[in-house]
Scaffold this motif. Structure first.
Motif, PDB file in Angstrom:
ATOM      1  N   VAL A  95     -72.455 -40.037  48.212  1.00 47.59           N
ATOM      2  CA  VAL A  95     -71.319 -39.817  49.106  1.00 47.59           C
ATOM      3  C   VAL A  95     -71.841 -39.795  50.539  1.00 47.59           C
ATOM      4  CG1 VAL A  95     -69.504 -38.196  49.770  1.00 47.59           C
ATOM      5  CG2 VAL A  95     -70.057 -38.532  47.353  1.00 47.59           C
ATOM      6  N   VAL A 100     -65.335 -34.701  50.571  1.00 46.99           N
ATOM      7  CA  VAL A 100     -64.720 -35.573  49.569  1.00 46.99           C
ATOM      8  C   VAL A 100     -63.282 -35.124  49.332  1.00 46.99           C
ATOM      9  CG1 VAL A 100     -66.889 -36.123  48.403  1.00 46.99           C
ATOM     10  CG2 VAL A 100     -65.519 -34.196  47.598  1.00 46.99           C
ATOM     11  N   ASP A 137     -64.581 -40.940  49.899  1.00 45.48           N
ATOM     12  CA  ASP A 137     -64.715 -40.876  48.448  1.00 45.48           C
ATOM     13  C   ASP A 137     -63.675 -39.932  47.863  1.00 45.48           C
ATOM     14  OD1 ASP A 137     -67.409 -42.349  47.780  1.00 45.48           O
ATOM     15  OD2 ASP A 137     -67.781 -41.154  49.582  1.00 45.48           O
ATOM     16  N   ARG A 173     -63.536 -42.234  40.113  1.00 41.66           N
ATOM     17  CA  ARG A 173     -63.824 -42.348  41.542  1.00 41.66           C
ATOM     18  C   ARG A 173     -63.111 -43.552  42.131  1.00 41.66           C
ATOM     19  NH1 ARG A 173     -69.984 -41.943  43.833  1.00 41.66           N
ATOM     20  NH2 ARG A 173     -69.432 -41.666  46.024  1.00 41.66           N
TER      21      ARG A 173
END
Length: 174
Positions: A95, A100, A137, A173
């Motif tokens: 990441v 996130v 992300d 993801r």
């Protein structure tokens, strides 16, 4: 049905208690790996700490009249939040930004499924998550045995990244 979608402020999360606990019971009923791990998971151990640890929270409840029938909870958190005593949810070095986005909890009472509520809540969450420039992300964590959720998120553009805890949780993801 008289459905109303309402943004719930974190001070009002008590409204989600019963549905969050139903979600944990539902996940345990679907689990084919270590269902006993859900025994200590409930509103007080999952939702409350997550809200406290997040930088930003977004909760939408759906009511039919006065009855809460669905909710979604998403958050923006530092990536380090996802490496704890329970598990490391993803490789932190994968990441690039410090935060996130996560669609953290999502539950619709069974009799209200198949009316488009899930898609509407999902879209509201994604629109909210995408407003943060410091996030690239997005993650969703699906408990084992919940194949319908995996299919739903795949249709919405998320892909399986990996599994953690020996397959107990599938990490998606985007």
């Amino acid at each position: 049905m008289d459905l109303k979608y309402e943004i719930i402020q974190h001070e009002e999360i008590e409204q989600c208690r019963d549905l969050c606990n139903e979600l944990m019971t539902f996940q345990k009923s679907k689990a084919n790996l270590s269902p006993e791990l859900f025994d200590n998971m409930n509103f007080d151990t999952r939702m409350v700490p997550s809200i406290k640890n997040a930088l930003h929270n977004f909760i939408v409840g759906v009511k039919d009249g006065e009855k809460m029938v669905a909710y979604v909870y998403s958050n923006i958190s530092p990536k380090e939040t996802y490496s704890n005593d329970f598990a490391t949810f993803f490789d932190l070095s994968s990441v690039s930004k410090k935060n996130v986005g996560c669609l953290s909890q999502f539950f619709i009472k069974e009799e209200y499924r198949q009316y488009g509520i899930g898609s509407k809540l999902f879209n509201m969450s994604m629109d909210w998550l995408k407003q943060f420039d410091d996030v690239e992300d997005y993650f969703i964590f699906v408990s084992n045995g919940n194949d319908n959720a995996l299919e739903f998120y795949n249709r919405k553009g998320f892909s399986v990244s990996h599994m953690i805890l020996d397959g107990f949780i599938t990490v998606l993801r985007k």
